[in-house]
Write an enzyme that holds these catalytic residues in place. Sequence first.
Site, PDB file in Angstrom:
ATOM      1  N   HIS A 268       0.854  -1.183   0.000  1.00  0.00           N
ATOM      2  CA  HIS A 268       0.000   0.000   0.000  1.00  0.00           C
ATOM      3  C   HIS A 268       0.890   1.234   0.000  1.00  0.00           C
ATOM      4  CE1 HIS A 268      -1.936   3.253   2.528  1.00  0.00           C
ATOM      5  NE2 HIS A 268      -2.674   3.222   1.439  1.00  0.00           N
ATOM      6  N   SER A 269       0.590   2.186  -0.886  1.00  0.00           N
ATOM      7  CA  SER A 269       1.301   3.462  -0.933  1.00  0.00           C
ATOM      8  C   SER A 269       2.806   3.224  -1.055  1.00  0.00           C
ATOM      9  CB  SER A 269       0.930   4.293   0.306  1.00  0.00           C
ATOM     10  OG  SER A 269       1.201   5.650   0.095  1.00  0.00           O
ATOM     11  N   LEU A 270       3.622   3.665  -0.089  1.00  0.00           N
ATOM     12  CA  LEU A 270       5.067   3.413  -0.141  1.00  0.00           C
ATOM     13  C   LEU A 270       5.344   1.935  -0.398  1.00  0.00           C
ATOM     14  CD1 LEU A 270       8.103   3.909   0.380  1.00  0.00           C
ATOM     15  CD2 LEU A 270       7.601   3.822   2.831  1.00  0.00           C
TER      16      LEU A 270
END
Length: 316
Positions: A120-122
């Site tokens: 998720h994300s990073l």
Amino acid sequence: MGEPLTNGHQKEESLPAGIVVDEIEIPVPWGHVAGRWWGPRDKQPIIAIHGWQDNAGTWDNLIPQLPVTTSVLCIDLPGHGLSSHYPKGMLYYIFWDGIVLLRRIIKHFKWTNNVTLMGHSLGGALSFMYAASYPDEVDRIICIDIASPAVREPQNMVERTGWSVDKILSYEHLTEDKIPSYDYDEMIDIVCDAYRGSVSKENCKVLMKRGMAPTPAHMKKKGYYFKRDPRLKVSGLAMMSIETALEYASKVKCKVLNIRAIPGQKWERLDYYLDVIEKMKQNADVLFVEVEGTHHVQLEAPENILQLIEDFLEQY
């Protein structure tokens, strides 16, 4: 060597029948990387990676809904959650550090083939970069609300360099007596405000199970403090240009599930996100799906992505 710390944590959690999770520690030269290993321990797991300043708890609402036979190792990146902070004098390069860490973990367990990553994300950006860096070893990646590392215009990167360096050095002088301490409700409110609507109060509590701890007795303060390393706040160094992101995208050749949340993250340049997706499609089997949800859709509305992930894992 990646063994469970205790089974006691299982008793504290209300988990569906048949779902098990172990807290583990993986040795690294500066200490350990903490993780939550869900499901069977006798098979190579999906490696799940959280977002910037989050922790392995970001998957706590999603993974228990996957089939009980699914094995997932959720890690706390260095300086996050229950993982060791970097030694004094070192700094975090966020994306680049993460690739080195994933390589360490995969080599530690000897999982150098058929690797599956979920981020998720990073964590999604790290999954993308790892798949591009080791294209013959990665089988599948699932990226949630991100396509590549955050792309910055060169002008912005250059302008922020001086500020970033000074901020890092200032954190080295942050003595224990200057570390703020809050009562529980106050801390949860601070966290919720920081997420700006992306995470509900209830799910802030889920993240803070690993993100906060009682203030040590010797500090003579009551309440709680944030466990994450304050140096993580400086994330602007060693960012990526769109040209570099597209070059990485051209090297990805595994199966890709990219889930973009709507409204999700407010991207500075949404076209860059979509450009990376299109570039990957040249050499990879890419499924790009938009779903309703905040940036933390896997935590806030796991039911919106559960079937997509199940189908993707079953299909491949």
